[in-house]
Design an enzyme around this catalytic site. Sequence first.
Site, short mmCIF file in Angstrom:
data_model
loop_
_atom_site.label_atom_id
_atom_site.label_comp_id
_atom_site.label_asym_id
_atom_site.label_seq_id
_atom_site.Cartn_x
_atom_site.Cartn_y
_atom_site.Cartn_z
N LYS A 54 0.85 -1.21 0.00
CA LYS A 54 0.00 0.00 0.00
C LYS A 54 0.88 1.25 0.00
CE LYS A 54 -3.92 -2.23 2.23
NZ LYS A 54 -4.69 -2.53 3.45
N GLN A 98 -4.45 -0.79 9.56
CA GLN A 98 -4.47 -2.16 9.04
C GLN A 98 -5.07 -3.11 10.08
OE1 GLN A 98 -3.69 -2.95 5.91
NE2 GLN A 98 -3.94 -5.15 6.14
N ASP A 121 -10.85 3.42 3.93
CA ASP A 121 -11.22 2.00 3.96
C ASP A 121 -12.74 1.83 3.79
OD1 ASP A 121 -9.39 -0.06 4.17
OD2 ASP A 121 -9.05 0.23 6.31
N1 GUN Z 1 -6.85 -6.26 6.44
C1 GUN Z 1 -7.18 -7.04 5.38
N2 GUN Z 1 -7.81 -6.30 4.45
C2 GUN Z 1 -7.88 -5.04 4.92
C3 GUN Z 1 -8.44 -3.83 4.40
O1 GUN Z 1 -8.99 -3.75 3.30
N3 GUN Z 1 -8.29 -2.74 5.21
C4 GUN Z 1 -7.70 -2.80 6.43
N4 GUN Z 1 -7.64 -1.68 7.14
N5 GUN Z 1 -7.19 -3.91 6.93
C5 GUN Z 1 -7.30 -5.03 6.17
#
Ligand code: GUN
Length: 285
Positions: A54, A98, A121
């Site tokens: 990311k 995350q 998100d």
């Molecule tokens: N963990 C797995 N997928 C995601 C996501 O799309 N966003 C976040 N914040 N954590 C994750």
Amino acid sequence: MTARIIDGKARAERATAEIKVQIAARVAAGKPPPGLAVVLVGEHPPSQIYVRNKRRMTQAVGMKSFEFDLPGTVSQHELLTLIGRLNTDTEVHGILVQLPLPKEIDADVVTESIDPAKDVDGLHPYNMGRLVLKRPALRPCTPEGCMTLIRDTGENLVGKHAVIIGQSNIVGRPMALELLMARCTVTICHSATRDLPAIVGTADILVAAMGRLAFVQGAWIKPGAIVIDVGTNRTPEGKLRGDIDFETARERAGWITPVPGGVGPMTIAMLLANTLRAAQAIDGA
Ligand code: GUN
């Protein structure tokens, strides 16, 4: 029938290239680059890989990446203090914490502490509520990425039976809302669902997001179906594989996403798109 492969990696590269152009134009017009803060707590190895990707892509499109790596021992109070600071930082347009978080921290409280205008998100109750009410603001990234891939098939979605396996807040539930908005008839399956193969057999669109390696068998799948695999499981050899048994499924499906190279890259592309949208909305652009 042998399915056409839906190339999520190529589609994500196209989306990312468009975002990069828009950011360059924004910066050339004298506006600040969008800023994305990605917060990682602890040392969960899959999360470390996702977060690294990311951040790499954030920089690659010309956004400002704010990186916070907190120890697994951080208190909920300290994490909330950081988020409070990011909420008011004018250089930060998007905030992502995350998941999963260490069990001592209440993930719901953390998600709800993010300013909904910066919730790239799309998981804050405000953004989820907007999606429920068919007036989406910032939308959850993985379902939005799946919808892009489904629409790219060019098939008419109206009236199709969409079956989702998995009822998570991140994927299953918002995915159902997206497909409902696209006028599909939607069924959500989960671990208490009876006779899953029979329900899967009626799916014109199948989205597998339950996190079980190669669980869905090709023989279950309706011939010609659009099959979207959200699973990210490791084989005993350490290879990344989905929730669908790809080799048997591709013999029956009309379209299928591979793992890796399907949904995963799209999630990051949609995160960047949301960060650009958040920056534009915050600036009033
Ligand atoms: N963990 C797995 N997928 C995601 C996501 O799309 N966003 C976040 N914040 N954590 C994750």
